[in-house]
Design a protein around this motif. Structure first.
Motif, PDB file in Angstrom:
ATOM      1  N   ALA A   1       0.823  -1.210   0.000  1.00  0.00           N
ATOM      2  CA  ALA A   1       0.000   0.000   0.000  1.00  0.00           C
ATOM      3  C   ALA A   1       0.855   1.257   0.000  1.00  0.00           C
ATOM      4  N   ILE A   2       2.180   1.106   0.119  1.00  0.00           N
ATOM      5  CA  ILE A   2       3.101   2.238   0.220  1.00  0.00           C
ATOM      6  C   ILE A   2       3.793   2.429  -1.122  1.00  0.00           C
ATOM      7  N   ARG A   3       3.590   3.595  -1.740  1.00  0.00           N
ATOM      8  CA  ARG A   3       4.185   3.857  -3.051  1.00  0.00           C
ATOM      9  C   ARG A   3       5.073   5.096  -2.954  1.00  0.00           C
ATOM     10  N   ALA A   4       6.350   4.927  -3.159  1.00  0.00           N
ATOM     11  CA  ALA A   4       7.289   6.054  -3.094  1.00  0.00           C
ATOM     12  C   ALA A   4       7.111   6.965  -4.295  1.00  0.00           C
TER      13      ALA A   4
ATOM     14  N   SER B   1      13.417  13.016   0.411  1.00  0.00           N
ATOM     15  CA  SER B   1      13.427  14.269   1.177  1.00  0.00           C
ATOM     16  C   SER B   1      12.400  14.307   2.296  1.00  0.00           C
ATOM     17  N   LEU B   2      11.647  13.242   2.484  1.00  0.00           N
ATOM     18  CA  LEU B   2      10.584  13.255   3.490  1.00  0.00           C
ATOM     19  C   LEU B   2      11.109  13.266   4.911  1.00  0.00           C
ATOM     20  N   THR B   3      12.181  12.536   5.160  1.00  0.00           N
ATOM     21  CA  THR B   3      12.652  12.343   6.524  1.00  0.00           C
ATOM     22  C   THR B   3      14.152  12.117   6.509  1.00  0.00           C
ATOM     23  N   ALA B   4      14.762  12.180   7.677  1.00  0.00           N
ATOM     24  CA  ALA B   4      16.213  12.024   7.765  1.00  0.00           C
ATOM     25  C   ALA B   4      16.658  10.628   7.339  1.00  0.00           C
ATOM     26  N   HIS B   5      15.834   9.632   7.607  1.00  0.00           N
ATOM     27  CA  HIS B   5      16.145   8.254   7.212  1.00  0.00           C
ATOM     28  C   HIS B   5      14.974   7.705   6.385  1.00  0.00           C
ATOM     29  N   PRO B   6      14.891   8.044   5.112  1.00  0.00           N
ATOM     30  CA  PRO B   6      13.707   7.678   4.320  1.00  0.00           C
ATOM     31  C   PRO B   6      13.440   6.186   4.241  1.00  0.00           C
ATOM     32  N   ASP B   7      14.463   5.354   4.337  1.00  0.00           N
ATOM     33  CA  ASP B   7      14.214   3.911   4.250  1.00  0.00           C
ATOM     34  C   ASP B   7      13.301   3.425   5.375  1.00  0.00           C
ATOM     35  N   ASN B   8      13.261   4.181   6.497  1.00  0.00           N
ATOM     36  CA  ASN B   8      12.357   3.802   7.583  1.00  0.00           C
ATOM     37  C   ASN B   8      10.901   3.794   7.124  1.00  0.00           C
ATOM     38  N   LEU B   9      10.580   4.661   6.173  1.00  0.00           N
ATOM     39  CA  LEU B   9       9.192   4.794   5.751  1.00  0.00           C
ATOM     40  C   LEU B   9       8.736   3.647   4.861  1.00  0.00           C
TER      41      LEU B   9
ATOM     42  N   PRO C   1       5.968  -0.493   7.368  1.00  0.00           N
ATOM     43  CA  PRO C   1       4.655   0.014   7.756  1.00  0.00           C
ATOM     44  C   PRO C   1       4.559   0.480   9.206  1.00  0.00           C
ATOM     45  N   VAL C   2       5.228  -0.212  10.125  1.00  0.00           N
ATOM     46  CA  VAL C   2       5.153   0.173  11.537  1.00  0.00           C
ATOM     47  C   VAL C   2       5.850   1.510  11.759  1.00  0.00           C
ATOM     48  N   ARG C   3       7.047   1.672  11.211  1.00  0.00           N
ATOM     49  CA  ARG C   3       7.776   2.928  11.374  1.00  0.00           C
ATOM     50  C   ARG C   3       7.054   4.080  10.658  1.00  0.00           C
ATOM     51  N   LEU C   4       6.477   3.776   9.502  1.00  0.00           N
ATOM     52  CA  LEU C   4       5.710   4.798   8.799  1.00  0.00           C
ATOM     53  C   LEU C   4       4.530   5.260   9.652  1.00  0.00           C
ATOM     54  N   ARG C   5       3.872   4.320  10.307  1.00  0.00           N
ATOM     55  CA  ARG C   5       2.750   4.685  11.161  1.00  0.00           C
ATOM     56  C   ARG C   5       3.200   5.605  12.299  1.00  0.00           C
ATOM     57  N   HIS C   6       4.352   5.320  12.900  1.00  0.00           N
ATOM     58  CA  HIS C   6       4.875   6.193  13.961  1.00  0.00           C
ATOM     59  C   HIS C   6       5.212   7.577  13.413  1.00  0.00           C
ATOM     60  N   TRP C   7       5.798   7.619  12.221  1.00  0.00           N
ATOM     61  CA  TRP C   7       6.157   8.900  11.605  1.00  0.00           C
ATOM     62  C   TRP C   7       4.910   9.755  11.397  1.00  0.00           C
ATOM     63  N   LEU C   8       3.839   9.124  10.947  1.00  0.00           N
ATOM     64  CA  LEU C   8       2.589   9.848  10.718  1.00  0.00           C
ATOM     65  C   LEU C   8       1.949  10.290  12.032  1.00  0.00           C
ATOM     66  N   GLU C   9       2.059   9.491  13.083  1.00  0.00           N
ATOM     67  CA  GLU C   9       1.472   9.850  14.377  1.00  0.00           C
ATOM     68  C   GLU C   9       2.017  11.172  14.897  1.00  0.00           C
ATOM     69  N   ALA C  10       3.267  11.467  14.565  1.00  0.00           N
ATOM     70  CA  ALA C  10       3.889  12.693  15.068  1.00  0.00           C
ATOM     71  C   ALA C  10       3.293  13.947  14.442  1.00  0.00           C
ATOM     72  N   PHE C  11       2.542  13.822  13.360  1.00  0.00           N
ATOM     73  CA  PHE C  11       1.911  14.982  12.743  1.00  0.00           C
ATOM     74  C   PHE C  11       0.598  15.370  13.420  1.00  0.00           C
TER      75      PHE C  11
END
Length: 456
Positions: free
Chosen positions: A28-31, A37-45, A48-58
């Motif tokens: 479901a994740i399409r780069a 340029s989205l984050t300091a460590h883009p591979d984390n995104l 799915p779990v790390r992406l969910r945490h990244w989104l929670e911070a918004f």
């Protein structure tokens, strides 16, 4: 339904939320073209779990998230869709008209969102009186402190562009018009200031103390957001200029991409505090990020040491993982980060909050237990020379007390405080606190030298 995430108006990521429940399947994740340029460590995104945490911070951190969930539920119902509205991605999808930190924009989309959004329109601002700001500060305080007794429909009645801001204190996103008067942004216009309600009986004079400590950091070479104490219609507040916004000629405001530490590490925002003993990222992780991603690693890691040492000396027990951030370079440069200017830097000297750090050093949080030997162990764990760390500490001991006194004098002609006497007493306590830290540090240094504990 599809959720498009843009950075500097360029597509970074598209999520298929049609079947989302409590997780996002990897397919479901399409780069997009701006993914790196989205984050300091883009591979984390890509996880799915790390992406969910990244989104929670918004999302808003305190109870003001309640109306955001209600807004999202209505948006999903309007589209006849049934994604799980409790997840961050679904709530953000339903609040794409809001303003977020950094250079991030969210859009509801079909399966092929455009690679680039149009440029922002010139600023659209509504003048706002000090009385109106005072009313909104009162409501912001109720959101943070009494949300169970506040109807979500009341919270949605705020005019202007809603801003998602972290922190437990009630906050508003505001702007200033060309004449310097306060205003509220509409449409696609970005806010340039944060106004925080600040009245806590157990921390009297906190607004003035925070303003002075922010100025103090600037005087000793630590970037900090421009901050003042203000009174709006009887309500004490702190106003800080946003460091992730850049006013441009012609009334435009450009976004600068910025991430909180917890977000850059893709950890859940719940881990902003844990005393350095829990599952959240630790100081070596922050140093490693700068060593790997900063354009000038030595300068940035030295500055991080300066930030941590200043928090220890001032009795700032709130230097947690959401009060430390990373500023990304301009959109058209090679991805690199630097430490973002600090917000919310204060001194809890003389209060019950001055006993420890929010994120400990090698598992130690108590300020009295952070000795020269502990600083050396910290340096080794973080991969930086110990002599550089000790030099930073010596420089701050030499400059901080005078900088506090100078900042207080500067603030007298700028700040507005309900009680200047409380501010003065607490700044005096902060100066004594720094001096006491120095005395203890030098005693511990002599003891360690006699025992040969500083060798190697």
């Amino acid at each position: 339904m599809f959720f498009a995430i843009y950075v500097h108006r360029h597509l970074g990521l598209t999520l298929d939320l049609t079947e989302e429940h409590l997780h996002l399947p990897p397919d479901a994740i399409r780069a997009g073209p701006a993914f790196e340029s989205l984050t300091a460590h883009p591979d984390n995104l890509r996880d799915p779990v790390r992406l969910r945490h990244w989104l929670e911070a918004f999302l808003p951190e305190n109870n003001s998230v309640v109306p955001w969930r209600l807004h999202a539920r209505r948006a999903w119902e309007d589209h006849g869709a049934g994604a799980d509205r409790a997840t961050a991605a679904s709530v953000l999808w339903g609040n794409t008209d809001a303003e977020y930190t950094g250079a991030i924009d969210f859009r509801q989309s079909d399966s092929r969102p455009p690679d680039q959004l149009p440029e922002r329109a010139p600023a659209t601002l509504e003048p706002l009186s000090e009385h109106a700001i005072g009313e909104r500060l009162e409501l912001a305080a109720r959101i943070a402190e009494a949300a169970p007794r506040t109807r979500p429909s009341e919270l949605l009645a705020l005019s202007g562009r809603r801003s998602s801001l972290s922190g437990m204190r009630g906050k508003l996103g505001l702007s200033r018009d060309p004449g310097g008067n306060w205003a509220i942004a509409h449409g696609d216009t970005l806010n340039t200031w944060i106004v925080k309600h600040e009245h806590r009986p157990h921390l009297p004079g906190e607004a003035g103390v925070e303003s002075i400590c922010q100025r103090t950091l600037g005087l000793v070479g630590i970037p900090a957001a421009s901050t003042e104490a203000r009174i709006f219609d009887g309500h004490q507040a702190v106003v800080s200029e946003r460091t992730d916004r850049q006013p441009e000629p012609g009334g435009h405001v450009d976004a600068r991409h910025q991430e909180e530490w917890i977000q850059a590490a893709c950890h859940t925002p719940d881990h902003k505090y844990d005393g350095g003993l829990g599952p959240g990222p630790q100081w070596p992780d922050a140093y490693r990020l700068l060593q790997e991603r900063a354009a000038k690693p030595e300068a940035e890691t030295t500055m991080l040491t300066r930030v941590l040492a200043a928090a220890w000396m001032l009795g700032n027990g709130d230097q947690h993982r959401r009060n430390l951030g990373f500023l990304h370079g301009p959109a058209d440069t090679v991805p690199a980060v630097s430490l973002a200017p600090l917000y919310d830097a204060s001194s809890a000297a003389g209060t019950r909050y001055d006993k420890g750090l929010a994120v400990g050093m090698e598992g130690v949080t108590g300020t009295h237990r952070i000795t020269p030997v502990r600083w050396i162990l910290h340096s080794r764990a973080c991969g930086i020379p110990a002599d550089r760390t000790l030099a930073v500490i010596e420089d701050l001991f030499r400059t901080l007390p005078d900088a506090l006194a100078t900042a207080r004098e500067q603030a007298r002609t700028i700040d507005e405080n309900v009680s200047q006497a409380h501010v003065d007493r607490r700044v005096d306590a902060a100066i004594r606190y720094v001096q006491a830290r120095e005395r203890n540090y030098r005693q511990q240094l002599r003891r360690a030298e006699r025992r040969g504990m500083l060798r190697g």
